[in-house]
Design a protein around this motif. Structure first.
Motif, PDB file in Angstrom:
ATOM      1  N   ILE A   1     -10.266   2.689  -3.227  1.00 22.40           N
ATOM      2  CA  ILE A   1      -9.569   2.895  -2.006  1.00 22.40           C
ATOM      3  C   ILE A   1      -8.717   1.593  -1.707  1.00 22.40           C
ATOM      4  O   ILE A   1      -9.377   0.565  -1.868  1.00 22.40           O
ATOM      5  N   PHE A   2      -7.552   1.904  -1.119  1.00 26.09           N
ATOM      6  CA  PHE A   2      -6.502   0.900  -1.187  1.00 26.09           C
ATOM      7  C   PHE A   2      -5.915   1.009   0.532  1.00 26.09           C
ATOM      8  O   PHE A   2      -5.851   1.863   0.755  1.00 26.09           O
ATOM      9  N   PHE A   3      -5.997  -0.431   0.873  1.00 24.38           N
ATOM     10  CA  PHE A   3      -5.476  -0.624   2.147  1.00 24.38           C
ATOM     11  C   PHE A   3      -4.287  -1.712   2.154  1.00 24.38           C
ATOM     12  O   PHE A   3      -3.989  -2.031   0.781  1.00 24.38           O
ATOM     13  N   TRP A   4      -3.456  -1.736   3.152  1.00 27.25           N
ATOM     14  CA  TRP A   4      -2.424  -2.862   3.274  1.00 27.25           C
ATOM     15  C   TRP A   4      -2.830  -3.526   4.656  1.00 27.25           C
ATOM     16  O   TRP A   4      -3.262  -2.784   5.372  1.00 27.25           O
ATOM     17  N   SER A   5      -2.344  -4.726   4.690  1.00 25.63           N
ATOM     18  CA  SER A   5      -2.670  -5.526   5.710  1.00 25.63           C
ATOM     19  C   SER A   5      -1.435  -6.492   6.117  1.00 25.63           C
ATOM     20  O   SER A   5      -1.207  -7.045   4.902  1.00 25.63           O
ATOM     21  N   GLU A   6      -0.853  -6.669   6.907  1.00 26.00           N
ATOM     22  CA  GLU A   6       0.435  -7.702   7.117  1.00 26.00           C
ATOM     23  C   GLU A   6      -0.461  -8.640   7.855  1.00 26.00           C
ATOM     24  O   GLU A   6      -1.063  -8.402   9.069  1.00 26.00           O
ATOM     25  N   VAL A   7      -0.274 -10.036   7.430  1.00 25.99           N
ATOM     26  CA  VAL A   7      -0.930 -11.071   8.049  1.00 25.99           C
ATOM     27  C   VAL A   7       0.382 -12.056   8.203  1.00 25.99           C
ATOM     28  O   VAL A   7       1.187 -12.229   7.231  1.00 25.99           O
ATOM     29  N   PRO A   8      -0.043 -13.051   9.278  1.00 26.14           N
ATOM     30  CA  PRO A   8       0.972 -14.099   9.031  1.00 26.14           C
ATOM     31  C   PRO A   8       0.681 -15.109   7.851  1.00 26.14           C
ATOM     32  O   PRO A   8      -0.220 -15.033   7.215  1.00 26.14           O
ATOM     33  N   GLU A   9       1.774 -16.139   7.848  1.00 27.56           N
ATOM     34  CA  GLU A   9       1.567 -16.973   6.568  1.00 27.56           C
ATOM     35  C   GLU A   9       0.326 -17.646   6.495  1.00 27.56           C
ATOM     36  O   GLU A   9      -0.170 -17.995   7.633  1.00 27.56           O
ATOM     37  N   PHE A  10      -0.172 -17.682   5.461  1.00 25.79           N
ATOM     38  CA  PHE A  10      -1.571 -18.217   5.180  1.00 25.79           C
ATOM     39  C   PHE A  10      -1.659 -18.906   3.805  1.00 25.79           C
ATOM     40  O   PHE A  10      -0.913 -18.352   2.958  1.00 25.79           O
ATOM     41  N   THR A  11      -2.577 -19.691   3.632  1.00 22.61           N
ATOM     42  CA  THR A  11      -2.884 -20.453   2.351  1.00 22.61           C
ATOM     43  C   THR A  11      -4.002 -19.672   1.704  1.00 22.61           C
ATOM     44  O   THR A  11      -5.049 -20.094   2.088  1.00 22.61           O
ATOM     45  N   PRO A  12      -3.824 -18.671   0.626  1.00 28.19           N
ATOM     46  CA  PRO A  12      -5.189 -18.340   0.072  1.00 28.19           C
ATOM     47  C   PRO A  12      -5.848 -19.460  -0.679  1.00 28.19           C
ATOM     48  O   PRO A  12      -5.208 -20.242  -1.579  1.00 28.19           O
ATOM     49  N   ILE A  13      -7.223 -19.418  -0.685  1.00 30.19           N
ATOM     50  CA  ILE A  13      -8.085 -20.767  -1.317  1.00 30.19           C
ATOM     51  C   ILE A  13      -8.823 -19.574  -2.403  1.00 30.19           C
ATOM     52  O   ILE A  13      -9.952 -19.065  -2.069  1.00 30.19           O
TER      53      ILE A  13
END
Length: 185
Positions: free
Chosen positions: A122-134
């Protein structure tokens, strides 16, 4: 008689285990029945400033290829809860279930320790502000932020993720045509 993935009855140890329709095992000796049903996974395409987040897999299957934050749904979890948990565990992103937008589902085949699992992802999408993935360094060893057009054939670990990407691109293109600019669907 099939030995995939079982060759003997887990209840009585008999070799009289039969596989029916590639999903139901039954034992002629003790009557044991086991359904090897579809497992369920969930993941999310993270959009930020027109780019998508990909994670390099640190484990098989697909070690070294890319995927999105996600994984198997644990017993008692919803797809949204599993996706929120996986984002926190894999990249340190705190995302709320209300930020997840359903995209699509797709069949997949996942082999783990020589056991084949047929999955429905099951797939979703989400728009997020700029962030730094760790990246956690175990499941995800590297984060890549990339435009949808830069994602090449063969980069993605799972066919279902490619199917979801195609649906996302279609939705982005439809939105772009109706608004005059590419935005989240």
């Amino acid at each position: 008689m099939s030995s995939w993935p079982f060759g003997h009855c887990p209840r009585c140890g008999s070799g009289a285990l039969e596989l029916h329709q590639n999903r139901r095992y039954s034992c002629e000796e003790c009557g044991f029945v086991y359904f090897h049903n579809v497992a369920t996974g969930a993941g999310v395409w993270i959009l930020s400033e027109g780019k998508l987040l990909l994670l390099k897999r640190g484990k098989d299957p697909g070690r070294g290829l890319y995927t999105i934050p996600g994984g198997f749904i644990d017993p008692g979890e919803s797809a949204e809860e599993a996706t929120v948990r996986e984002c926190r565990e894999e990249i340190g992103l705190e995302i709320a279930p209300r930020q997840l937008n359903y995209l699509t589902s797709a069949a997949n085949y996942y082999t783990y320790r020589d056991i084949p699992y047929v999955t429905c992802d099951i797939f979703f999408w989400s728009e997020v502000p700029e962030f730094t993935p760790i990246p956690d360094g175990e499941e995800a060893t590297e984060a890549l932020v990339i435009t949808p057009e830069e994602i090449e054939e063969g980069m993605l670990a799972f066919p279902s993720t490619r199917t979801a990407l195609d649906r996302l691109i279609e939705a982005l293109d439809r939105r772009s045509a109706s608004t005059g600019g590419r935005e989240a669907p």
